[in-house]
Structure formats: structure tokens, C-alpha cells
Design a protein around this motif. Structure first.
Motif, short mmCIF file in Angstrom:
data_model
loop_
_atom_site.label_atom_id
_atom_site.label_comp_id
_atom_site.label_asym_id
_atom_site.label_seq_id
_atom_site.Cartn_x
_atom_site.Cartn_y
_atom_site.Cartn_z
N PRO A 55 0.95 -1.52 -0.11
CA PRO A 55 -0.28 0.13 -0.02
C PRO A 55 0.79 1.43 0.31
N GLU A 56 1.92 1.39 0.66
CA GLU A 56 3.45 2.38 0.80
C GLU A 56 3.20 2.90 -0.84
N ASN A 57 3.85 2.01 -1.15
CA ASN A 57 4.34 2.25 -3.18
C ASN A 57 2.91 2.36 -3.52
N TYR A 58 1.64 1.77 -3.78
CA TYR A 58 0.51 2.44 -4.20
C TYR A 58 0.89 4.17 -3.85
N LEU A 59 0.53 4.31 -2.70
CA LEU A 59 -0.17 5.89 -2.16
C LEU A 59 1.27 6.83 -3.12
N MET A 60 2.75 6.54 -2.75
CA MET A 60 3.26 7.18 -2.83
C MET A 60 3.18 7.72 -4.51
N ALA A 61 2.69 6.22 -5.96
CA ALA A 61 2.69 6.75 -6.66
C ALA A 61 0.90 7.44 -6.96
N THR A 62 0.37 6.85 -6.64
CA THR A 62 -0.98 8.12 -6.40
C THR A 62 0.02 9.49 -6.03
N VAL A 63 0.16 9.87 -5.26
CA VAL A 63 0.96 11.61 -4.77
C VAL A 63 1.50 11.90 -6.32
N ARG A 64 2.61 11.16 -6.91
CA ARG A 64 2.89 11.73 -7.73
C ARG A 64 2.43 11.62 -8.43
N ASN A 65 1.44 11.02 -8.86
CA ASN A 65 0.76 11.38 -10.28
C ASN A 65 -0.09 12.67 -10.28
N LEU A 66 -0.45 12.75 -9.21
CA LEU A 66 -1.67 13.88 -9.29
C LEU A 66 -0.48 14.73 -8.52
N LEU A 68 1.72 15.36 -10.65
CA LEU A 68 2.59 15.73 -11.84
C LEU A 68 1.07 16.31 -12.96
N ASP A 69 -0.64 15.53 -12.78
CA ASP A 69 -1.18 15.81 -13.19
C ASP A 69 -1.61 17.95 -12.65
N ARG A 70 -0.78 18.15 -11.55
CA ARG A 70 -0.79 19.66 -11.00
C ARG A 70 0.02 20.85 -11.72
N ILE A 71 1.20 19.67 -11.66
CA ILE A 71 2.89 20.37 -12.85
C ILE A 71 1.95 20.28 -14.41
N ARG A 72 1.18 19.24 -15.22
CA ARG A 72 0.86 19.69 -16.67
C ARG A 72 -0.31 20.61 -16.75
N LEU A 73 -0.80 21.04 -15.48
CA LEU A 73 -2.48 22.05 -15.70
C LEU A 73 -1.74 23.67 -15.47
#
Length: 164
Positions: A55-66, A68-73
Motif C-alpha cells: 500500500p505504501e508504494n501505491y500511495l507514493m505513486a498516487t501522490v506522484r501522479n497527482l 504531475l497532473d497539477r504541474i501539467r495544468l
């Protein structure tokens, strides 16, 4: 254990590392806190489900993707403004850099062809990938690359004539 207890344990165990990643990516403590809070909010409301294994890896990937989405916007101006503000404590220097960036963007808008300017905007203002720009404009990815190469060449010639 209940779902609430699991989320609390994940919060205690992962929050600091998630914040570190978000701060590194977003360059802003408030934005980083918002990103991590958004992930845990989605967990509590049930719109995000964490797998039982890693679950830790999943949360780290989720925050990273979020992040990246914010940066893209972010627009090009916001990204440049944030870099200048964070890299300079001297307000006068930061202001002169902002003026230089505004001048560069104005120069680009005046001197690039309409198509090159549009490709430049889509890449740096909207953060689109070459493929996405090609699809949106109905041109090839090679054409996108050539437009961006031409844009960067002109900017280098104008603002950094000694380095080519």
C-alpha cells in the motif's frame, strides 16, 4: 482492522514521505500539503482503494501522479514564476527575471510563425506531449519536433548568442 484504522496507519506511516515527494515536485509546501491531503481524502471517501499488497508504494505513486497532473495544468508563466520565486530570495533580482521571461515570451509570440507559436504554447503552457500536439494540430510528431527545435534555436540566438 477497520478501514478507518488502516487509513490512519497509512497516514502515520506514509504521510511524511508523500509530503517529501510532493514538495520536491511542486516546489511549494502548501501545494504539497494539498496534494497529500487530496490522496487521503479520496481514501476516506472511498473513491480511492489501496491494494492490500504494497500500500505504501501505491500511495507514493498516487501522490506522484497527482503532482504531475497539477504541474501539467500549470501555465508556462506559473511554472517559470514558481522557479524564479523559489530560486531567488532577492526580490529585485526576481522582478528583473520576471521581466526577462515576459520579454522572451513576447519575442517568441512576435517572431515565431503561427504554427510554431501554437506548438510552443501547447508544449509549454499546456504541457502536452508531442503526440498530443500532433493530434490536436493535425500534423506529424516530426513536425512538432521541428517546430520546437526552431523555437528553441531562435530563443537561444536572441538570448544566449554565445552558446549554440
Amino acid at each position: 482492522m477497520t478501514g478507518k484504522t488502516i487509513i490512519e496507519q497509512l497516514f502515520i506511516g506514509c504521510r511524511q514521505r508523500m509530503l517529501a515527494v510532493a514538495r520536491l515536485m511542486l516546489k511549494n509546501d502548501d501545494d504539497a500539503n494539498d496534494a497529500v491531503s487530496d490522496v487521503f481524502f479520496k481514501l476516506t471517501e472511498g473513491s480511492l482503494r489501496v491494494p492490500a499488497d504494497h500500500p505504501e508504494n501505491y500511495l507514493m505513486a498516487t501522490v506522484r501522479n497527482l503532482c504531475l497532473d497539477r504541474i501539467r495544468l500549470m501555465t508556462l508563466h506559473e511554472r517559470l514564476e514558481r522557479r524564479i520565486t523559489l530560486s531567488d530570495n532577492d526580490q529585485a533580482y526576481g522582478e528583473s527575471e520576471r521581466e526577462r521571461i515576459a520579454e522572451m515570451i513576447d519575442y517568441a509570440e512576435r517572431t515565431f510563425s503561427k504554427q510554431t507559436w501554437r506548438v510552443f504554447q501547447l508544449r509549454f503552457d499546456e504541457g502536452l506531449l508531442y503526440r498530443e500536439i500532433a493530434e490536436r494540430l493535425g500534423i506529424s510528431e516530426v513536425a512538432v519536433y521541428k517546430h520546437l527545435a526552431e523555437a528553441l534555436k531562435k530563443l537561444k540566438e536572441k538570448y544566449n548568442p554565445t552558446r549554440r
